[in-house]
Design a protein around this motif. Structure first.
Motif, PDB file in Angstrom:
ATOM      1  N   MET A 126      -5.497  89.714  -6.490  1.00  0.00           N
ATOM      2  CA  MET A 126      -4.069  90.015  -6.525  1.00  0.00           C
ATOM      3  C   MET A 126      -3.588  90.477  -5.161  1.00  0.00           C
ATOM      4  SD  MET A 126      -2.412  93.080  -8.716  1.00  0.00           S
ATOM      5  CE  MET A 126      -1.727  94.389  -7.755  1.00  0.00           C
ATOM      6  N   VAL A 127      -4.352  91.403  -4.570  1.00  0.00           N
ATOM      7  CA  VAL A 127      -3.898  91.905  -3.274  1.00  0.00           C
ATOM      8  C   VAL A 127      -4.317  90.955  -2.163  1.00  0.00           C
ATOM      9  CG1 VAL A 127      -3.869  93.948  -1.799  1.00  0.00           C
ATOM     10  CG2 VAL A 127      -4.154  94.199  -4.245  1.00  0.00           C
ATOM     11  N   ASN A 128      -5.247  90.047  -2.484  1.00  0.00           N
ATOM     12  CA  ASN A 128      -5.791  89.178  -1.446  1.00  0.00           C
ATOM     13  C   ASN A 128      -4.702  88.422  -0.712  1.00  0.00           C
ATOM     14  OD1 ASN A 128      -8.024  89.974  -2.714  1.00  0.00           O
ATOM     15  ND2 ASN A 128      -8.579  87.993  -3.549  1.00  0.00           N
ATOM     16  N   TYR A 129      -3.823  87.821  -1.474  1.00  0.00           N
ATOM     17  CA  TYR A 129      -2.791  87.025  -0.824  1.00  0.00           C
ATOM     18  C   TYR A 129      -1.452  87.726  -0.818  1.00  0.00           C
ATOM     19  CZ  TYR A 129      -1.720  85.706  -5.645  1.00  0.00           C
ATOM     20  OH  TYR A 129      -1.398  85.726  -6.970  1.00  0.00           O
ATOM     21  N   GLY A 130      -1.441  88.987  -1.165  1.00  0.00           N
ATOM     22  CA  GLY A 130      -0.220  89.775  -1.059  1.00  0.00           C
ATOM     23  C   GLY A 130       0.818  89.449  -2.098  1.00  0.00           C
ATOM     24  N   GLY A 131       0.432  88.707  -3.112  1.00  0.00           N
ATOM     25  CA  GLY A 131       1.423  88.346  -4.120  1.00  0.00           C
ATOM     26  C   GLY A 131       1.472  89.352  -5.254  1.00  0.00           C
ATOM     27  N   ASP A 132       2.663  89.569  -5.771  1.00  0.00           N
ATOM     28  CA  ASP A 132       2.811  90.407  -6.949  1.00  0.00           C
ATOM     29  C   ASP A 132       4.043  89.886  -7.678  1.00  0.00           C
ATOM     30  OD1 ASP A 132       2.581  92.315  -8.830  1.00  0.00           O
ATOM     31  OD2 ASP A 132       3.530  93.898  -7.660  1.00  0.00           O
ATOM     32  N   GLU A 133       3.799  89.158  -8.730  1.00  0.00           N
ATOM     33  CA  GLU A 133       4.922  88.480  -9.349  1.00  0.00           C
ATOM     34  C   GLU A 133       5.613  89.377 -10.361  1.00  0.00           C
ATOM     35  OE1 GLU A 133       3.742  84.642 -10.646  1.00  0.00           O
ATOM     36  OE2 GLU A 133       2.838  84.172  -8.721  1.00  0.00           O
ATOM     37  N   SER A 168       7.837  86.405  -4.509  1.00  0.00           N
ATOM     38  CA  SER A 168       6.616  86.749  -5.219  1.00  0.00           C
ATOM     39  C   SER A 168       5.667  87.568  -4.349  1.00  0.00           C
ATOM     40  CB  SER A 168       5.910  85.477  -5.693  1.00  0.00           C
ATOM     41  OG  SER A 168       5.618  84.659  -4.596  1.00  0.00           O
ATOM     42  N   LEU A 169       6.153  88.057  -3.230  1.00  0.00           N
ATOM     43  CA  LEU A 169       5.313  88.896  -2.366  1.00  0.00           C
ATOM     44  C   LEU A 169       5.424  90.359  -2.804  1.00  0.00           C
ATOM     45  CD1 LEU A 169       5.908  87.560   1.232  1.00  0.00           C
ATOM     46  CD2 LEU A 169       3.871  87.348  -0.145  1.00  0.00           C
ATOM     47  N   GLY A 170       4.297  91.029  -2.784  1.00  0.00           N
ATOM     48  CA  GLY A 170       4.317  92.439  -3.188  1.00  0.00           C
ATOM     49  C   GLY A 170       5.121  93.300  -2.235  1.00  0.00           C
ATOM     50  N   THR A 171       5.067  92.939  -0.956  1.00  0.00           N
ATOM     51  CA  THR A 171       5.777  93.762   0.025  1.00  0.00           C
ATOM     52  C   THR A 171       7.273  93.515   0.005  1.00  0.00           C
ATOM     53  OG1 THR A 171       5.120  92.051   1.563  1.00  0.00           O
ATOM     54  CG2 THR A 171       3.926  94.113   1.667  1.00  0.00           C
ATOM     55  N   PHE A 172       7.684  92.448  -0.690  1.00  0.00           N
ATOM     56  CA  PHE A 172       9.104  92.145  -0.683  1.00  0.00           C
ATOM     57  C   PHE A 172       9.875  93.032  -1.652  1.00  0.00           C
ATOM     58  CE2 PHE A 172      12.558  89.724  -2.763  1.00  0.00           C
ATOM     59  CZ  PHE A 172      13.421  89.624  -1.694  1.00  0.00           C
ATOM     60  N   HIS A 173       9.197  93.560  -2.659  1.00  0.00           N
ATOM     61  CA  HIS A 173       9.924  94.202  -3.750  1.00  0.00           C
ATOM     62  C   HIS A 173      10.684  95.458  -3.347  1.00  0.00           C
ATOM     63  CE1 HIS A 173       8.243  91.129  -6.046  1.00  0.00           C
ATOM     64  NE2 HIS A 173       7.040  91.628  -6.151  1.00  0.00           N
ATOM     65  N   GLN A 174      10.430  95.933  -2.144  1.00  0.00           N
ATOM     66  CA  GLN A 174      11.211  97.078  -1.696  1.00  0.00           C
ATOM     67  C   GLN A 174      12.570  96.666  -1.147  1.00  0.00           C
ATOM     68  OE1 GLN A 174       8.272  98.022   1.439  1.00  0.00           O
ATOM     69  NE2 GLN A 174      10.039  98.225   2.762  1.00  0.00           N
ATOM     70  N   LEU A 175      12.760  95.369  -0.999  1.00  0.00           N
ATOM     71  CA  LEU A 175      14.005  94.902  -0.387  1.00  0.00           C
ATOM     72  C   LEU A 175      15.085  94.556  -1.408  1.00  0.00           C
ATOM     73  CD1 LEU A 175      12.744  92.645   2.518  1.00  0.00           C
ATOM     74  CD2 LEU A 175      13.953  94.794   2.694  1.00  0.00           C
ATOM     75  N   TRP A 176      14.708  94.406  -2.665  1.00  0.00           N
ATOM     76  CA  TRP A 176      15.707  94.067  -3.682  1.00  0.00           C
ATOM     77  C   TRP A 176      16.864  95.063  -3.653  1.00  0.00           C
ATOM     78  CZ3 TRP A 176      15.245  89.527  -5.984  1.00  0.00           C
ATOM     79  CH2 TRP A 176      13.992  88.980  -6.224  1.00  0.00           C
ATOM     80  N   GLY A 233       6.950 102.929  -4.358  1.00  0.00           N
ATOM     81  CA  GLY A 233       7.122 104.139  -3.560  1.00  0.00           C
ATOM     82  C   GLY A 233       7.927 103.918  -2.299  1.00  0.00           C
ATOM     83  N   ALA A 234       8.027 102.658  -1.866  1.00  0.00           N
ATOM     84  CA  ALA A 234       8.774 102.383  -0.643  1.00  0.00           C
ATOM     85  C   ALA A 234      10.273 102.316  -0.898  1.00  0.00           C
ATOM     86  CB  ALA A 234       8.303 101.059  -0.039  1.00  0.00           C
ATOM     87  N   ARG A 235      10.663 102.387  -2.145  1.00  0.00           N
ATOM     88  CA  ARG A 235      12.094 102.322  -2.462  1.00  0.00           C
ATOM     89  C   ARG A 235      12.659 103.720  -2.616  1.00  0.00           C
ATOM     90  NH1 ARG A 235      14.019  97.295  -4.022  1.00  0.00           N
ATOM     91  NH2 ARG A 235      15.921  98.373  -4.572  1.00  0.00           N
ATOM     92  N   PHE A 243       1.454  97.977  -2.643  1.00  0.00           N
ATOM     93  CA  PHE A 243       2.098  97.393  -1.463  1.00  0.00           C
ATOM     94  C   PHE A 243       3.005  98.368  -0.736  1.00  0.00           C
ATOM     95  CE2 PHE A 243       1.062  93.753  -4.104  1.00  0.00           C
ATOM     96  CZ  PHE A 243       0.375  92.983  -3.192  1.00  0.00           C
ATOM     97  N   ALA A 244       3.145  99.570  -1.327  1.00  0.00           N
ATOM     98  CA  ALA A 244       4.038 100.537  -0.690  1.00  0.00           C
ATOM     99  C   ALA A 244       3.495 100.983   0.658  1.00  0.00           C
ATOM    100  CB  ALA A 244       4.233 101.741  -1.608  1.00  0.00           C
ATOM    101  N   LYS A 245       2.172 100.902   0.804  1.00  0.00           N
ATOM    102  CA  LYS A 245       1.577 101.405   2.046  1.00  0.00           C
ATOM    103  C   LYS A 245       1.912 100.534   3.246  1.00  0.00           C
ATOM    104  CE  LYS A 245      -2.924  99.131   1.595  1.00  0.00           C
ATOM    105  NZ  LYS A 245      -3.333  98.867   0.226  1.00  0.00           N
ATOM    106  N   TYR A 246       2.376  99.314   2.979  1.00  0.00           N
ATOM    107  CA  TYR A 246       2.729  98.456   4.118  1.00  0.00           C
ATOM    108  C   TYR A 246       4.102  98.783   4.676  1.00  0.00           C
ATOM    109  CZ  TYR A 246      -1.248  95.785   2.535  1.00  0.00           C
ATOM    110  OH  TYR A 246      -2.506  95.411   2.163  1.00  0.00           O
TER     111      TYR A 246
END
Lengths: 433, 510
Positions: free
Chosen positions: A1-8, A406-414, B86-88, B110-113
């Protein structure tokens, strides 16, 4: 799951283009719903029982404005008495939001059969979208669709992401617009963004070739097949023998007929037209084999040199044409040159080494080869990324959105509903840079 | 003979209470460590003993790659679960699939990034004291700092989005320069918690040379703005330069060749290739005589250590500049003279660099065994030196020389003693037959070859010196050869040899 950074998170991606609206789940490689952006409608609400023989048509979606809209697979392409067609997009931008939201609702609710209020939705926009437009889109999403979260992303950036690049020069040739967008680190360089309605010119040129008589033949009639009662096989180049459906003819609106004739021209372009790989050359064009094409009327002919003159419009305009028309859309090489000139000299090499060719218009036969030979003429190290898969080429913007959402790091941007309620429209400009 | 406890162990019976109790804990402790591996009989394994872990590892059966366990094993339960990022900053809850076993309160992976760059802020007071700039207003500086932080110092993007209302147009270098100078001044004028190095490192990360950057950009731009003609011209010029360079190189090579031919090694040209060839030549030629002939300086090549252990007579070389010698002394450099300057600059004449230990002195093959033997008595091995310094090698050489001459001397002594013995015997015999043959020595010599049968014995006996001389002259070939073989042997040796031979001859006859 974390391998490719995806989190759907079961986000939806909606990409509205001039020719089609694409919708699907983030993380998929193909949009689930692809419907034409053009829709049919009746100007006045007709009596549903008398005027409509096909009442059970499921694609009819009643909307406001006291008109009936026909969308999707059995929407505008089906002949209906007195049906007008329209397209909510002008030059790639959403011009009329009411049908646009109806189209999105049709794609999401009727085709994908899901409830938009359960899914975060990512919508795309062309790079030249106006702030007012994107705020309106956010408003529709939050107020009408009740989405929990929303984001609006740039098609140029998404096309670069679909190609796996953070920095790229995206050459996007759509149905109405051709654009060159420099992308650096996932941001559009607005100073380098250039676009022109070049595909429209190509289309007009093709239509001109077909409809106007020339020494070899008369002008070709572009009746759509819905208006033809019967036809007979004729010799190549012989005048067609067919009978029109007079009953339909008088109830056909101009907008529908125009639109369908444009489709016929498009059909002809896609199957016959091409562009020479090394620039215009009469001998080469004459040496290429001609192609046969039959129109709905039964008229058929061989097209030789003229089929290459169509594609040439993408890359070169004759001086006479330019003199007669000062507002002529810029050619692709001119767009690229202009875009690169606006960029930092240091960036140019990077961009030219990461050219991404995308958009359905770029599937024009020979386009990629011609582009690479044009670029190689002025730059030493050119690398063009153009997916061979037509789906990836046509829906590159959607694909990039699918990757991004579908990127895990993207979800903070919504932009969440909460933020929308708190900050209002300003948040769109702040979050979606 | 298996004891009862072993039998029980074999049959897997519970041990009898009394007899097994003392051995039981022992067994238990050893059981897990040394288990019998598959593919080896129990008897054989018991012979190996407990301390053979490596063997056990080797005896383990080779295993195929484990088959993937596709859902056949334990089921993993997944849940559609809401999570908070946590990043929100807001309370948005999205849902995703997680393993049911996962901790629901765990932080979003993913919050750590979401890392933020350290931002630099300043107060109005700080601005007026340090950051005043005639070209920049405070408002525009504020705007600049904001936009740089917003785009994480992606300068191309910052420059693209930079749009200060009512401000003068800024180039990317202007923006970068201002930002870096503000940051530098802030760092410099604030109390610094860390050490000086980290401060300097941080400062240098904000260093920006605007002039240079502008110049560089201009170069890049001019490079790109060349017309095709200019590019073609440049290409042509480049080819021309390449051609000229090649010409020059060829001239130089030819000149060097010429110099080498004329001046030889004295030309002072580096000649690496030829050096190597020479080295291999020396090592491949097993015959020392050949190399002796080749090289003009026979003595130098014959005793291989000489080039390094330069004897005093070699040291004061006229060709060495005085400055050099002082320098050499200081840096412990020992120069060896090139062999015989008169020789032409052939490959063989040139002495390449070599390791001193490569050329340790070696005794002559004929007496090598004896020398080694006698050295062994001293406890010295001449084939290997622990410290082959120049002095040590010189000592070893001296020792070898001394040993060689000792061996030679011993040989001579042995021979002489033997001669003495023989002569003494003959004297005794002569004393018995001493009658009339005292004269006629010279006559007998003339007919030496002819009447060997009778004249031999008396000739030998009567004149020591004269007789010996004649023998030498007649058997010149043989004795000269012998002479050659041992130059150091004195005349005594010659006569002794002759007399010995005479003796043998007589013995043969009789």
């Amino acid at each position: 799951m974390v391998n490719y950074g995806g989190d759907e998170v079961s986000a939806l991606v909606i990409d509205i283009g001039s020719s089609s609206v694409r919708a699907g789940y983030a993380g998929d490689d193909t949009p689930k719903a692809v419907i034409p952006t053009t829709y049919g409608y009746h100007r006045a609400p007709p009596d549903a029982d008398s005027a409509m023989p096909d009442v059970a048509d499921p694609t009819q979606a009643g909307t406001g404005r006291s008109s009936k809209m026909y969308m999707g697979q059995f929407g505008p392409t089906v002949w209906r008495e007195g049906m007008e067609v329209s397209n909510p997009l002008v030059d790639g931008l959403v011009h009329d939001f009411e049908p646009a939201s109806a189209l999105m609702r049709h794609a999401v609710e009727d085709i994908m059969r899901c409830n938009p209020s359960d899914h975060p939705i990512l919508v795309t926009e062309p790079a030249w979208n106006t702030p007012a437009n994107r705020e309106r889109m956010a408003e529709i999403m939050f107020e009408e669709f009740q989405v929990p979260a929303f984001y609006i992303a740039n098609t140029g950036v998404l096309n670069a992401f679909a190609a796996g690049k953070g920095s790229a020069l995206v050459i996007d040739v759509g149905q109405t617009m051709a654009s060159v967008t420099p992308i650096v680190d996932g941001f559009v360089l607005r100073k380098g963004l250039v676009y022109s309605p070049l595909p429209k010119l190509v289309h007009a040129h093709a239509r001109h070739i077909l409809a106007n008589p020339n020494p070899q033949r008369r002008g070709i009639e572009l009746y759509p097949h819905q208006l033809i009662a019967n036809k007979q096989a004729v010799e190549v180049g012989a005048p067609p023998r067919f009978t029109l459906r007079e009953d339909r003819l008088k109830a056909t609106t101009d907008s529908w007929r125009n639109w369908y004739e444009a489709r016929e021209v498009e059909e002809w372009i896609q199957s016959v037209a091409g562009v020479l790989e090394q620039g215009w050359n009469d001998q080469v064009a004459a040496s290429r084999p001609p192609r046969q094409y039959e129109f709905p009327t039964g008229y058929n002919s061989w097209f030789a040199q003229e089929r290459y003159s169509v594609g040439e419009q993408f890359f070169w305009h004759s001086p006479q044409l330019m003199a007669s028309n000062p507002n002529l859309p810029k050619t692709i090489p001119a767009l690229i040159t202009e875009s690169l000139r606006a960029c930092d000299p240091e960036l140019r090499q990077v961009l030219v080494g990461n050219v991404v060719l995308t958009g359905g218009g770029s599937l024009f036969a020979g386009f990629g080869d011609r582009l690479s030979s044009e670029l190689a003429r002025s730059f030493p190290h050119v690398k063009i990324h153009s997916p061979g898969n037509p789906v990836e080429r046509r829906y590159g913007g959607w694909l990039g959105g699918s990757v991004l959402a579908s990127l895990g790091t993207f979800h903070q941007l919504w932009i969440s509903k909460e933020e929308w309620a708190e900050h209002g429209k300003v948040i769109v400009g702040q979050r979606c840079k | 003979m298996a004891s009862s406890s072993e039998v029980r162990a074999i049959l897997d019976l519970p041990s009898s209470s009394l007899s097994a109790t003392p051995s039981l804990p022992q067994k238990k402790s050893s059981a897990p460590s040394a288990r019998k591996p598959d593919g080896i009989s129990r008897e054989l394994f018991s012979l190996i003993g407990p301390s053979s872990t490596t063997l056990v590892a080797q005896l383990a059966k080779p295993r195929l790659k484990q088959k993937p366990n596709l859902g056949a094993g334990s089921k993993i339960k997944w849940e559609w679960r809401p999570f908070k990022n946590g990043a929100r900053t807001d309370s948005l809850q999205l849902n995703h699939w997680t393993k049911a076993s996962a901790d629901p309160d765990a932080e979003y992976p993913f919050a750590k990034y979401n890392v933020q760059r350290p931002t630099h802020t300043y107060s109005q007071d700080e601005y007026t004291r340090h950051l005043e700039d005639p070209e920049w207003s405070k408002e525009e500086t504020d705007y600049l700092m904001d936009i740089v932080n917003e785009y994480d110092t992606r300068w191309y993007v910052v420059y693209d989005r930079y749009d200060y209302p009512g401000g003068v147009p800024r180039s990317m270098e202007d923006i970068k320069d201002r930002y870096c100078s503000v940051c530098r001044k802030l760092i410099r004028n604030r109390p610094w918690a860390g050490d000086e190095n980290s401060k300097n490192a941080l400062l240098s990360s904000y260093s920006f040379d605007k002039e240079r950057e502008v110049l560089r950009k201009r170069y890049v731009a001019s490079l790109e703005n060349r017309t095709p003609e200019q590019i073609a011209e440049e290409e042509a010029l480049y080819m021309e330069i390449k051609r000229l360079e090649q010409n020059e190189r060829r001239f130089k090579r030819e000149r060097d060749d010429l110099l080498r031919t004329i001046a030889g090694i004295e030309s002072g040209l580096p000649d690496v290739v030829e050096d190597e060839m020479h080295l291999t030549g020396v090592f491949s030629s097993s015959d020392p005589k050949r190399s002796k002939k080749k090289g003009g300086g026979a003595d130098v090549l014959d005793s291989p250590s000489t080039p390094l252990i330069s004897t005093p007579r070699e040291r004061p070389r006229a060709s060495l500049p005085p400055k050099n010698s002082a320098y050499d002394l200081q840096h412990c450099i020992t120069r060896t003279e090139p062999p015989a300057a008169a020789t032409s600059a052939t490959k063989a004449a040139h002495q390449p660099a070599y390791l001193r230990s490569f050329k340790l002195p070696f005794p002559k093959a004929a007496i090598a065994q004896k020398v080694t033997q006698s050295l062994a008595e001293l406890g010295v091995s001449h084939t290997r030196l622990v410290m082959p310094t120049q002095a040590n090698v010189a000592l070893l050489e001296g020792l070898l020389d001394a040993t060689a001459s000792l061996v030679d001397t011993k040989k001579v002594v042995d021979k002489v003693e033997f001669d003495i013995q023989v002569l003494k015997n003959r004297l005794g015999m002569q004393g018995a037959a001493k009658t009339e043959e005292t004269d006629g020595g010279m006559d007998g010599m003339d007919v030496d070859d002819g009447n060997d049968a009778d004249g031999d014995a008396d000739g030998d006996g009567e004149g020591e010196d004269g007789r010996a001389q004649s023998v030498v002259s007649t058997r010149s070939a043989r004795s000269r050869k012998h002479n050659r073989r041992s130059l150091s042997i004195s005349s005594v040796d010659t006569s002794a040899t002759v007399s010995t031979r005479a003796g043998t001859k007589r013995q043969r006859r009789s």
